[in-house]
Design an enzyme around this catalytic site. Structure first.
Site, PDB file in Angstrom:
ATOM      1  N   ASN A 128       0.883  -1.006  -0.212  1.00  0.00           N
ATOM      2  CA  ASN A 128      -0.025  -0.123  -0.374  1.00  0.00           C
ATOM      3  C   ASN A 128       0.726   0.922   0.146  1.00  0.00           C
ATOM      4  O   ASN A 128       1.714   1.184  -0.952  1.00  0.00           O
ATOM      5  CB  ASN A 128      -1.296   0.067   0.793  1.00  0.00           C
ATOM      6  CG  ASN A 128      -0.936   0.059   2.644  1.00  0.00           C
ATOM      7  OD1 ASN A 128      -0.538  -1.402   2.893  1.00  0.00           O
ATOM      8  ND2 ASN A 128       0.170   1.144   3.229  1.00  0.00           N
ATOM      9  N   ASP A 129       0.494   2.018   0.975  1.00  0.00           N
ATOM     10  CA  ASP A 129       1.448   3.671   0.655  1.00  0.00           C
ATOM     11  C   ASP A 129       3.109   3.617   0.444  1.00  0.00           C
ATOM     12  O   ASP A 129       3.808   2.763   1.213  1.00  0.00           O
ATOM     13  CB  ASP A 129       1.287   4.240   2.328  1.00  0.00           C
ATOM     14  CG  ASP A 129       0.003   4.165   3.120  1.00  0.00           C
ATOM     15  OD1 ASP A 129      -1.126   3.554   1.625  1.00  0.00           O
ATOM     16  OD2 ASP A 129      -0.227   4.181   4.053  1.00  0.00           O
TER      17      ASP A 129
ATOM     18  N   GLN B 289       5.268  -0.172   1.606  1.00  0.00           N
ATOM     19  CA  GLN B 289       3.985  -0.620   3.564  1.00  0.00           C
ATOM     20  C   GLN B 289       3.674  -1.636   2.307  1.00  0.00           C
ATOM     21  O   GLN B 289       3.050  -2.091   1.460  1.00  0.00           O
ATOM     22  CB  GLN B 289       2.741   0.225   3.727  1.00  0.00           C
ATOM     23  CG  GLN B 289       2.744   1.641   4.440  1.00  0.00           C
ATOM     24  CD  GLN B 289       3.481   1.259   5.855  1.00  0.00           C
ATOM     25  OE1 GLN B 289       2.823   0.892   6.221  1.00  0.00           O
ATOM     26  NE2 GLN B 289       4.322   1.128   6.364  1.00  0.00           N
TER      27      GLN B 289
ATOM     28  N   GLU C  26      -4.801  11.469   7.807  1.00  0.00           N
ATOM     29  CA  GLU C  26      -3.216  10.334   6.926  1.00  0.00           C
ATOM     30  C   GLU C  26      -2.580  10.684   6.148  1.00  0.00           C
ATOM     31  O   GLU C  26      -2.832  11.747   6.049  1.00  0.00           O
ATOM     32  CB  GLU C  26      -3.877   9.061   6.918  1.00  0.00           C
ATOM     33  CG  GLU C  26      -4.830   7.595   7.347  1.00  0.00           C
ATOM     34  CD  GLU C  26      -4.568   6.337   7.656  1.00  0.00           C
ATOM     35  OE1 GLU C  26      -4.797   5.660   8.515  1.00  0.00           O
ATOM     36  OE2 GLU C  26      -5.149   6.219   6.350  1.00  0.00           O
TER      37      GLU C  26
END
Length: 561
Positions: free
Chosen positions: A45-46, A62, A255
């Site tokens: 992910n990120d 991530q 976030e």
């Protein structure tokens, strides 16, 4: 790093949508993009730690290397000479007793302001010497050893990561240094450097603020919907500067904050361009289209406090699959003071990322995108985005002629198999006869089979409402309640000339309209490969000023199955 369902860390590796009982599309093998970064396996992910170290670009991310669902978070790592040709590296930061390795950033501590780097040529030591050097500064009395080293040393520094360690009931900020040019990182014995006894305190983005001569950190108090700013001279000791928010969209969690200074196109004198500071804040869940999304505020940063210049906010993307963006630190540039502002974002959405119909891997990054600000027709500052130096990947253009399309006319060209394509179209639109709305449509199509009708993915403009749309609902390779099909964006009133730039790369679609003022990003899953391109006029007269189609040279194919 977004909060994830409690059961994802123990999800069965490889339990993708096809294995869970959904029909397996014919196009499954072709969902792997050719020029967008994807992990070799597992779940991504990120983006994290984006930095140019003077030799290569680093992408940390991530990463769950043990399964295709979110959880058990490490920092994956890849390097590139150009942001397109990526080379996988070993995991850079692993899960430890201190917690999972959530999102963060990397800076180049050139002058060893932190004192973390001993005066040893660690990058050139044999493995045994490296282990001995690490033990010398990590054993008993490590804190005093660091202090003495810092007081006596003004030597060469290196890469430092500032990131969140997450445990079930706490999130704290850690500092780690790399003894081997970014391949792996060692936590500082004095960690955590920030701890406010919170379980929603994460995602530090750190950069050097030249005007105030200090490191600045932006991170979120996620559930409080605040961005907190801190300052430091040495990356180890941080002073709270100010808070921003709650502001903008409510959502559930803030976030992945990112504060960056952007040039304003067309303003300022030569050699001294006008700039503004822009604060990006990702929210999840609760974005306007559902799930996750990113908002931005335009304003000023004085080294202590971010002040928006008005109450307006913008959205980074008008579709649903662009999240947790982060800009590159120390980005080189020939024409932008301080370096170009280039970012990567996660090309997915938390509403369905754990169920995507890819096999053995999940997660993709957007193309690298350069950002500027530009005033729209009403004088408001708007974010504009374009792919970073994508032109270098263009192959010979496909033959495609289309000069004028009358109402209900179309032009068609086949598309090459298993290649990313870039389309640039500039048209002048006039409403056709009658009261029906005039529309211009760009369609990616396949003809289907004897047992399955054809599919289409469309991007178009409606003249009556001055709106741009993206429609993936005509594809049948994936279905899920939150995988909504249609998105739209308002265009300037009275628009007659439309400029579109579109990149289709396997299961990814990026749309840039009006020179990047409107950008939409979407995952697309046809049941069969899309092998044709059509331009259509629907109750409109369309004059085609430009229509070019380039196959794009694959950059990831050699590294991925």
């Amino acid at each position: 790093m977004a909060s994830t369902p409690a059961n994802t860390s123990s999800a069965r590796p490889g339990a993708d949508a096809a294995q869970a009982g959904r029909p397996r599309p014919v196009a499954l093998a072709s969902y792997r993009p050719a020029i967008h970064f994807t992990p070799p396996h597992g779940f991504m992910n990120d983006p994290n730690g984006l930095i140019w170290d003077g030799k290569v670009f680093h992408l940390y991310y991530q990463y769950n290397p043990h399964g295709t669902h979110a959880g058990y978070v490490h920092w994956g790592h890849a390097t590139s000479p150009d942001l397109y040709n990526w080379h996988d590296q070993p995991v850079a930061i692993s899960v430890s007793e201190a917690g999972q390795a959530f999102s963060g950033s990397v800076v180049l501590d050139r002058h060893n302001r932190s004192g973390l780097f001993p005066q040893l040529p660690l990058a050139h030591q044999e493995a045994a010497d490296l282990k001995a050097a690490i033990a010398a500064i990590s054993g008993p009395g490590a804190a005093s050893a660091f202090a003495q080293n810092k007081a006596s040393q003004d030597g060469e520094g290196g890469l430092v990561a500032i990131y969140t360690r997450s445990r079930p009931h706490s999130q704290t900020q850690f500092v780690a240094w790399s003894p081997n040019q970014g391949t792996t990182y060692l936590d500082w014995p004095g960690d955590p450097v920030l701890d406010i006894a919170s379980d929603s305190y994460r995602d530090p983005k750190v950069f050097w603020h030249e005007a105030s001569q200090k490191w600045v950190m932006a991170l979120v108090q996620a559930r409080a919907r605040k961005v907190s700013f801190y300052g430091s001279a040495d990356l180890l000791h941080w002073r709270h500067l100010s808070d921003f928010g709650p502001a903008g969209l409510r959502g559930v969690d803030y976030e992945c904050p990112c504060l960056v200074e952007l040039p304003v196109a067309g303003e300022g004198t030569p050699g001294e361009s006008q700039t503004r500071w822009v604060l990006f804040v990702s929210i999840n869940p609760g974005a306007p289209l559902g799930g996750s999304g990113t908002q931005y505020f335009v304003g000023d940063f004085d080294g202590e406090r971010f002040t928006p210049e008005n109450t307006l906010l913008g959205l980074l993307d008008f579709a649903k699959d662009c999240y947790a963006m982060q800009t590159y630190n120390d980005m080189p540039s020939n024409d932008v003071p301080g370096g170009a502002a280039v970012y990567l974002a996660w090309l997915s959405n938390w509403q369905y990322c754990n169920e995507l119909p890819t096999q053995g891997w999940r997660g993709a990054m957007t193309l690298p995108r350069e950002m500027r600000l530009r005033r729209d027709g009403e004088g408001w500052l708007r974010l504009v985005q374009q792919p970073w130096q994508l032109e270098r990947l263009r192959e010979a253009p496909l033959p495609f002629r289309a000069h004028r399309l009358g109402p209900m006319e179309r032009a068609h060209t086949p598309l090459p198999a298993n290649l990313a394509v870039e389309i640039e179209v500039t048209v002048r639109l006039e409403q056709g006869p009658g009261s029906q709305p005039g529309r211009f449509v760009i369609a990616f199509v396949n003809r289907g089979t004897a047992t399955m009708p054809g599919e289409e993915l469309t991007v178009g403009v409606d003249l009556q409402t001055n709106q741009l749309w993206l429609d993936r609902s005509g594809l049948r390779g994936y279905s899920q309640p939150f995988f909504t099909g249609q998105f739209s964006e308002a265009l300037p009133a009275g628009l007659e000339r439309v400029e579109l730039r579109i990149i289709l790369d396997a299961s990814t679609l990026e749309v840039y309209a009006q020179r990047g003022m409107c950008v939409g990003t979407a995952l697309v899953f046809p049941a069969n490969p899309l092998n044709g391109l059509e331009l259509r006029a629907e109750n409109a007269q369309v004059t085609v000023h430009e229509a070019r189609v380039w196959p794009l040279r694959p950059t990831m194919a050699a590294n991925r199955g």
